[in-house]
Write a protein that holds these residues in place. Structure first.
Motif, PDB file in Angstrom:
ATOM      1  N   LEU A  96       0.826  -1.201   0.000  1.00 32.63           N
ATOM      2  CA  LEU A  96       0.000   0.000   0.000  1.00 32.63           C
ATOM      3  C   LEU A  96       0.860   1.251   0.000  1.00 32.63           C
ATOM      4  CD1 LEU A  96      -2.862   1.232   0.197  1.00 32.63           C
ATOM      5  CD2 LEU A  96      -2.617   1.152   2.688  1.00 32.63           C
ATOM      6  N   MET A  97       1.904   1.279   0.817  1.00 28.84           N
ATOM      7  CA  MET A  97       2.782   2.441   0.878  1.00 28.84           C
ATOM      8  C   MET A  97       3.483   2.690  -0.456  1.00 28.84           C
ATOM      9  SD  MET A  97       2.545   3.889   3.839  1.00 28.84           S
ATOM     10  CE  MET A  97       0.794   3.532   3.575  1.00 28.84           C
ATOM     11  N   SER A  98       3.767   1.623  -1.171  1.00 26.12           N
ATOM     12  CA  SER A  98       4.485   1.777  -2.438  1.00 26.12           C
ATOM     13  C   SER A  98       3.634   2.463  -3.503  1.00 26.12           C
ATOM     14  CB  SER A  98       4.952   0.410  -2.949  1.00 26.12           C
ATOM     15  OG  SER A  98       3.844  -0.376  -3.365  1.00 26.12           O
ATOM     16  N   THR A  99       2.313   2.520  -3.298  1.00 24.20           N
ATOM     17  CA  THR A  99       1.449   3.185  -4.284  1.00 24.20           C
ATOM     18  C   THR A  99       1.469   4.700  -4.130  1.00 24.20           C
ATOM     19  OG1 THR A  99      -0.554   3.144  -2.903  1.00 24.20           O
ATOM     20  CG2 THR A  99      -0.089   1.184  -4.235  1.00 24.20           C
ATOM     21  N   MET A 100       1.970   5.188  -2.990  1.00 24.45           N
ATOM     22  CA  MET A 100       2.017   6.632  -2.767  1.00 24.45           C
ATOM     23  C   MET A 100       3.252   7.239  -3.413  1.00 24.45           C
ATOM     24  SD  MET A 100       0.804   7.034   1.207  1.00 24.45           S
ATOM     25  CE  MET A 100       0.876   8.816   1.059  1.00 24.45           C
ATOM     26  N   ARG A 101       3.122   8.488  -3.818  1.00 29.33           N
ATOM     27  CA  ARG A 101       4.253   9.202  -4.406  1.00 29.33           C
ATOM     28  C   ARG A 101       5.094   9.829  -3.303  1.00 29.33           C
ATOM     29  NH1 ARG A 101       1.187  13.246  -8.130  1.00 29.33           N
ATOM     30  NH2 ARG A 101       3.276  14.092  -8.407  1.00 29.33           N
ATOM     31  N   LEU A 102       6.390   9.857  -3.503  1.00 29.19           N
ATOM     32  CA  LEU A 102       7.280  10.511  -2.550  1.00 29.19           C
ATOM     33  C   LEU A 102       7.133  12.019  -2.671  1.00 29.19           C
ATOM     34  CD1 LEU A 102      10.467   8.308  -2.979  1.00 29.19           C
ATOM     35  CD2 LEU A 102       8.972   8.392  -0.988  1.00 29.19           C
ATOM     36  N   GLY A 103       7.229  12.716  -1.536  1.00 30.71           N
ATOM     37  CA  GLY A 103       7.096  14.160  -1.543  1.00 30.71           C
ATOM     38  C   GLY A 103       8.309  14.845  -2.130  1.00 30.71           C
ATOM     39  N   SER A 104       8.110  16.091  -2.523  1.00 28.56           N
ATOM     40  CA  SER A 104       9.211  16.891  -3.054  1.00 28.56           C
ATOM     41  C   SER A 104       9.040  18.319  -2.576  1.00 28.56           C
ATOM     42  CB  SER A 104       9.211  16.857  -4.588  1.00 28.56           C
ATOM     43  OG  SER A 104       8.115  17.584  -5.106  1.00 28.56           O
ATOM     44  N   PRO A 134     -11.555  -5.662   4.472  1.00 28.77           N
ATOM     45  CA  PRO A 134     -10.191  -5.241   4.807  1.00 28.77           C
ATOM     46  C   PRO A 134      -9.956  -3.754   4.536  1.00 28.77           C
ATOM     47  CG  PRO A 134     -10.161  -7.325   3.633  1.00 28.77           C
ATOM     48  CD  PRO A 134     -11.572  -6.839   3.583  1.00 28.77           C
ATOM     49  N   MET A 135      -9.343  -3.092   5.496  1.00 30.94           N
ATOM     50  CA  MET A 135      -9.122  -1.646   5.426  1.00 30.94           C
ATOM     51  C   MET A 135      -8.280  -1.241   4.220  1.00 30.94           C
ATOM     52  SD  MET A 135      -9.341   1.436   6.789  1.00 30.94           S
ATOM     53  CE  MET A 135      -9.910   1.153   8.462  1.00 30.94           C
ATOM     54  N   PHE A 136      -7.224  -1.985   3.940  1.00 33.76           N
ATOM     55  CA  PHE A 136      -6.299  -1.568   2.883  1.00 33.76           C
ATOM     56  C   PHE A 136      -6.941  -1.610   1.498  1.00 33.76           C
ATOM     57  CE2 PHE A 136      -2.181  -2.612   5.419  1.00 33.76           C
ATOM     58  CZ  PHE A 136      -2.465  -1.533   6.249  1.00 33.76           C
ATOM     59  N   GLU A 137      -7.869  -2.530   1.299  1.00 40.02           N
ATOM     60  CA  GLU A 137      -8.573  -2.574   0.020  1.00 40.02           C
ATOM     61  C   GLU A 137      -9.372  -1.282  -0.176  1.00 40.02           C
ATOM     62  OE1 GLU A 137     -10.910  -6.059  -0.535  1.00 40.02           O
ATOM     63  OE2 GLU A 137      -9.242  -7.444  -0.137  1.00 40.02           O
ATOM     64  N   ARG A 152      -6.690   1.774  -0.703  1.00 44.88           N
ATOM     65  CA  ARG A 152      -5.766   1.750  -1.836  1.00 44.88           C
ATOM     66  C   ARG A 152      -6.168   2.770  -2.902  1.00 44.88           C
ATOM     67  NH1 ARG A 152      -1.842  -1.669  -3.439  1.00 44.88           N
ATOM     68  NH2 ARG A 152      -2.373  -3.059  -1.700  1.00 44.88           N
ATOM     69  N   SER A 153      -7.437   2.800  -3.255  1.00 46.80           N
ATOM     70  CA  SER A 153      -7.874   3.742  -4.290  1.00 46.80           C
ATOM     71  C   SER A 153      -7.836   5.184  -3.804  1.00 46.80           C
ATOM     72  CB  SER A 153      -9.295   3.391  -4.749  1.00 46.80           C
ATOM     73  OG  SER A 153     -10.216   3.510  -3.673  1.00 46.80           O
ATOM     74  N   VAL A 154      -7.859   5.370  -2.487  1.00 44.16           N
ATOM     75  CA  VAL A 154      -7.887   6.725  -1.913  1.00 44.16           C
ATOM     76  C   VAL A 154      -6.503   7.367  -1.929  1.00 44.16           C
ATOM     77  CG1 VAL A 154      -8.306   8.046   0.200  1.00 44.16           C
ATOM     78  CG2 VAL A 154      -9.899   6.242  -0.474  1.00 44.16           C
ATOM     79  N   HIS A 164     -12.849   7.096   6.783  1.00 42.24           N
ATOM     80  CA  HIS A 164     -12.529   5.674   6.786  1.00 42.24           C
ATOM     81  C   HIS A 164     -12.976   5.086   8.124  1.00 42.24           C
ATOM     82  CE1 HIS A 164      -9.133   6.025   9.640  1.00 42.24           C
ATOM     83  NE2 HIS A 164      -8.930   7.203   9.046  1.00 42.24           N
ATOM     84  N   ARG A 165     -13.023   3.774   8.199  1.00 41.52           N
ATOM     85  CA  ARG A 165     -13.412   3.106   9.457  1.00 41.52           C
ATOM     86  C   ARG A 165     -12.243   3.177  10.462  1.00 41.52           C
ATOM     87  NH1 ARG A 165     -14.002  -2.350   7.328  1.00 41.52           N
ATOM     88  NH2 ARG A 165     -12.953  -1.484   5.520  1.00 41.52           N
TER      89      ARG A 165
END
Length: 422
Positions: free
Chosen positions: A237-245, A306-309, A312-314, A414-415
């Motif tokens: 899940l974390m890998s889907t986020m973009r790194l900040g700049s 499951p929370m991560f499902e 993920r789209s969020v 979110h829950r």
């Protein structure tokens, strides 16, 4: 002008739209009730008219205006609708048709379904109206002096178009820019189409803008990211986020409050729900004490959905921001209640986020601090508001309290999930 029968058909079609298409995600329950009241009132007027005459009646109906409201409310770019067709408080009776968020910015929308031949710039005795200039002037004055409901811009939507002479005046005297209703603007299946005739204009209002904000903490964790984020659902899940700049203004941001950070690192949402359900009740009651029922309910919820499902789209492809006060509170809670795995996940999570100063927007700061609208939440949600970033939260009580003020605020709920000592 139209026949009563035609107006009645269009009213019933509009009622079907409200019942079937407009949900709580785009419009609050109170706004839905307002729409239903307006349409039913118009339908009652039409029914009375049709029974009071033996010949087919030709009437002037408000159904075009109501259809225009529905057309706007169903646009994907319109969110956080908080008021519909009401006078604004503390504005000397200034009427605004829609208070909402457009493209992540708070806006007021004025809607006109009039024949453009009857929209004059200056007061006109023949048309019996006060003129568009005066109307816009009054609303802009209210917008500039507003606090908690302050918009970033005023949107004017003319469903039947606007005369070029009047539109030129609008652009010259108020600096209005015409909005293209193409990308992201969809056709609504009502009795008519707005694709050709409608015109929309935007007038900027002084508002909080993130351009002058500074970042507190941006580090290059690319190497750490590649090593750490592999092997389990949290890392995936974390890998889907973009790194900040350092240049994130205008990017697709999401603001995290403490409840969201806790939910992401919680043992419940990271595979521990089965173990909690299987553990002896006496052991769990001794461990969680008065929170036992709360934790078990969350574990059951996690097994079902499951929370991560859900998240993920969020958060995928988003840059996460978090304000200083949230980082401080989150670290304290994890240190006190988190287990070794939860603490490890917390460290990894913070490396993915951009820390920004506590800097709540003026309109959020202007809200009175109450038991339901606590100062710390005003800071957190207000900082997200100043960056035009929706706040991810499990704090449903605060979201409801804000909605009751009439403010349009970007939030994603979110829950809840608790730390388990995992």
């Amino acid at each position: 002008m139209m026949k009563v029968e035609e107006a009645e058909r269009r009213c019933r079609a509009a009622l079907d739209v409200v019942h079937s298409n407009i949900t709580d995600s785009s419009s609050s329950s109170s706004c839905n009730r307002t729409l239903l009241r307006l349409i039913n009132s118009e339908l009652k007027f039409l029914s009375t008219t049709s029974t009071s005459t033996s010949s087919p009646a030709i009437i002037s109906s408000n159904i075009g205006y109501l259809e225009s409201l529905l057309h706007i409310l169903q646009q994907p770019l319109i969110t956080g609708v908080s008021r519909i067709s009401k006078s604004l408080p503390c504005s000397n009776g200034v009427h605004v048709d829609i208070v909402c968020t457009l493209n992540k910015s708070p806006v007021w929308i004025l809607v006109s379904a009039r024949n453009p031949n009857y929209i004059s710039w200056s007061p006109s005795s023949s048309h019996k109206n006060k003129g568009l200039r005066r109307r816009v002037d009054q609303v802009m004055e209210a917008a500039r002096s507003a606090s908690t409901l302050k918009p970033a811009s005023l949107i004017l939507f003319f469903s039947n178009g606007l005369d070029d002479t009047v539109s030129s005046k609008l652009q010259l005297e108020f600096g209005a820019s015409q909005l293209e209703l193409g990308d992201g603007w969809v056709h609504v299946n009502l009795m008519r189409s707005y694709a050709k005739a409608s015109r929309a204009f935007q007038i900027k209002v002084d508002a909080c803008a993130p351009d002058g904000l500074r970042l507190l903490h941006v580090e290059d964790h690319t190497a750490d990211h590649q090593l750490a984020f592999a092997g389990n659902d949290f890392c995936s899940l974390m890998s889907t986020m973009r790194l900040g700049s350092l240049e994130i203004v205008g990017e697709d941001l999401i603001n995290f409050d403490t409840t969201a950070l806790i939910a992401l690192v919680s043992g419940i949402s990271n595979g521990g729900a089965d173990n909690l359900i299987a553990a002896p009740e006496s052991e769990l009651r001794a461990r969680f004490k008065c929170n036992y029922d709360f934790v078990i309910a969350q574990a059951m919820s996690e097994l079902q959905n499951p929370m991560f499902e859900e998240l993920r789209s969020v958060i995928s492809h988003k840059i996460g921001i978090v304000c200083e006060s949230v980082v401080h509170e989150f670290k304290e809670l994890v240190a006190m209640c988190g287990g070794p795995n939860e603490r490890s996940r917390a460290d990894q999570l913070l490396k993915k986020l951009v820390v920004v100063p506590d800097n709540p927007s003026a309109r959020m700061s202007g809200l009175p601090t109450t038991r339901k609208i606590a100062m710390k939440n005003k800071v957190v949600f207000g900082t997200g508001d100043c960056w035009s970033a929706p706040t991810l939260t499990a704090n449903a009580g605060f979201v409801r309290a804000i909605a009751q003020t009439g403010m349009s605020l970007l939030t994603i709920q979110h829950r809840p999930r608790a730390l388990t000592g995992d």
